[in-house]
Design an enzyme around this catalytic site. Structure first.
Site, PDB file in Angstrom:
ATOM      1  N   ASP A  54       0.850  -1.192   0.000  1.00 44.75           N
ATOM      2  CA  ASP A  54       0.000   0.000   0.000  1.00 44.75           C
ATOM      3  C   ASP A  54       0.889   1.247   0.000  1.00 44.75           C
ATOM      4  OD1 ASP A  54      -3.258   0.321   0.871  1.00 44.75           O
ATOM      5  OD2 ASP A  54      -2.039   2.143   0.972  1.00 44.75           O
ATOM      6  N   LYS A  71     -11.222  -4.894  -7.198  1.00 46.28           N
ATOM      7  CA  LYS A  71     -12.339  -3.948  -7.054  1.00 46.28           C
ATOM      8  C   LYS A  71     -12.301  -2.938  -8.201  1.00 46.28           C
ATOM      9  CE  LYS A  71     -12.335  -0.781  -3.675  1.00 46.28           C
ATOM     10  NZ  LYS A  71     -12.531  -0.455  -2.261  1.00 46.28           N
TER      11      LYS A  71
HETATM   12  N1  SAM Z   1      -8.642  -4.068   1.754  1.00 47.26           N
HETATM   13  C1  SAM Z   1      -8.214  -3.082   2.729  1.00 47.26           C
HETATM   14  C2  SAM Z   1      -8.579  -3.591   4.106  1.00 47.26           C
HETATM   15  O1  SAM Z   1      -9.285  -4.591   4.200  1.00 47.26           O
HETATM   16  O2  SAM Z   1      -8.133  -3.004   5.094  1.00 47.26           O
HETATM   17  C3  SAM Z   1      -8.816  -1.718   2.444  1.00 47.26           C
HETATM   18  C4  SAM Z   1      -8.221  -1.061   1.231  1.00 47.26           C
HETATM   19  S1  SAM Z   1      -8.697   0.618   1.037  1.00 47.26           S
HETATM   20  C5  SAM Z   1     -10.354   0.486   0.527  1.00 47.26           C
HETATM   21  C6  SAM Z   1      -7.899   1.094  -0.452  1.00 47.26           C
HETATM   22  C7  SAM Z   1      -6.399   1.277  -0.333  1.00 47.26           C
HETATM   23  O3  SAM Z   1      -5.823   1.434  -1.639  1.00 47.26           O
HETATM   24  C8  SAM Z   1      -5.960   2.525   0.453  1.00 47.26           C
HETATM   25  O4  SAM Z   1      -5.285   2.142   1.625  1.00 47.26           O
HETATM   26  C9  SAM Z   1      -5.016   3.266  -0.510  1.00 47.26           C
HETATM   27  O5  SAM Z   1      -3.871   3.824   0.123  1.00 47.26           O
HETATM   28  C10 SAM Z   1      -4.626   2.140  -1.458  1.00 47.26           C
HETATM   29  N2  SAM Z   1      -4.093   2.629  -2.732  1.00 47.26           N
HETATM   30  C11 SAM Z   1      -4.658   3.496  -3.593  1.00 47.26           C
HETATM   31  N3  SAM Z   1      -3.842   3.741  -4.639  1.00 47.26           N
HETATM   32  C12 SAM Z   1      -2.736   2.962  -4.454  1.00 47.26           C
HETATM   33  C13 SAM Z   1      -1.530   2.766  -5.184  1.00 47.26           C
HETATM   34  N4  SAM Z   1      -1.307   3.399  -6.345  1.00 47.26           N
HETATM   35  N5  SAM Z   1      -0.599   1.913  -4.692  1.00 47.26           N
HETATM   36  C14 SAM Z   1      -0.803   1.281  -3.509  1.00 47.26           C
HETATM   37  N6  SAM Z   1      -1.934   1.426  -2.763  1.00 47.26           N
HETATM   38  C15 SAM Z   1      -2.889   2.251  -3.228  1.00 47.26           C
END
Ligand code: SAM
Length: 206
Positions: free
Chosen positions: A69, A156
């Site tokens: 992440d 997703k």
């Molecule tokens: N599945 C996780 C859980 O159960 O705790 C929740 C994930 S949350 C909905 C979406 C995540 O995608 C965020 O923490 C965000 O930082 C990450 N994210 C978005 N763009 C990203 C990228 N380019 N690289 C890595 N992580 C990314």
């Protein structure tokens, strides 16, 4: 967590059962319906913070679980995490090293790739949809480069006009592909999960 979620059923359940996010129940529901993660699987989770999916993946697999992440992830027993951008050059090589090393399957390959990654919402739906598809494209490309044949992929995607084309690209490399909204997704949410099983082969020119 936004105020409107405070009294949400899955939010309260996550607090009670020790999961870091209500999202944990989406992966539980997806897995109990589609059987994505088997015992001993090497699992890579993209966009994994704060770690609810990682907790569930570790329970189901018991094997090597790696979470990536942009945000740092507080440590989880038996889970390796990496603060990195899934769209950046070099991230796939870094993941390969993590799963090929000690505790991994020795081949730098995963049985399952998960992506719950989502952009920060701007409020402009078509822009947010396009950014969600861009993240999903990177997740697919990562899956194609690290999955073992027969492996599974869950991603997703926010719904919108680019969804159908993306679904077709997933179909071109997996044996079975379904679009699904788990009950733990909020009723108002436009998110959909694509469940792809039986990885066949990568597209050319990745
Ligand atoms: N599945 C996780 C859980 O159960 O705790 C929740 C994930 S949350 C909905 C979406 C995540 O995608 C965020 O923490 C965000 O930082 C990450 N994210 C978005 N763009 C990203 C990228 N380019 N690289 C890595 N992580 C990314």
């Amino acid at each position: 967590m936004m105020a409107r979620n405070r009294h949400d059923h899955f939010y309260r359940l996550a607090k009670k059962e020790g999961y870091r996010s209500r999202a944990a129940y989406k992966l539980k529901q997806i897995d109990s319906r589609f059987r994505i993660i088997r015992r001993g699987d090497v699992v890579v989770d993209l966009g994994a913070a704060p770690g609810g999916w990682l907790q569930v993946a570790k329970e189901l697999s018991g094997g090597t679980v790696v979470g990536i992440d942009l945000q740092p992830i507080r440590s989880i027993d038996g889970v390796t995490t990496l603060a990195a951008d899934v769209t950046a050059d070099g991230t796939i090589d870094a993941i390969r090293e993590l799963i090929g090393g000690e505790g991994g399957n020795g081949h730098g390959r995963a049985n399952v790739v998960l992506s719950d990654a989502a952009p920060n919402l701007s409020g402009d739906w078509s822009y947010d949809h396009a950014r969600s598809i861009d993240l999903a494209e990177h997740a697919l490309s990562c899956a194609e480069q690290i999955l073992t044949p027969g492996g599974n992929f869950v991603v997703k995607v926010f719904q919108g006009d680019l969804f159908h084309g993306y679904l077709q690209r997933v179909r071109s490399v997996f044996g079975t592909v379904r679009a699904h909204s788990p009950a733990a997704s909020r009723k108002v949410s436009a998110e959909t999960y694509i469940i792809a099983k039986k990885f066949r082969r990568a597209r050319r020119n990745l």
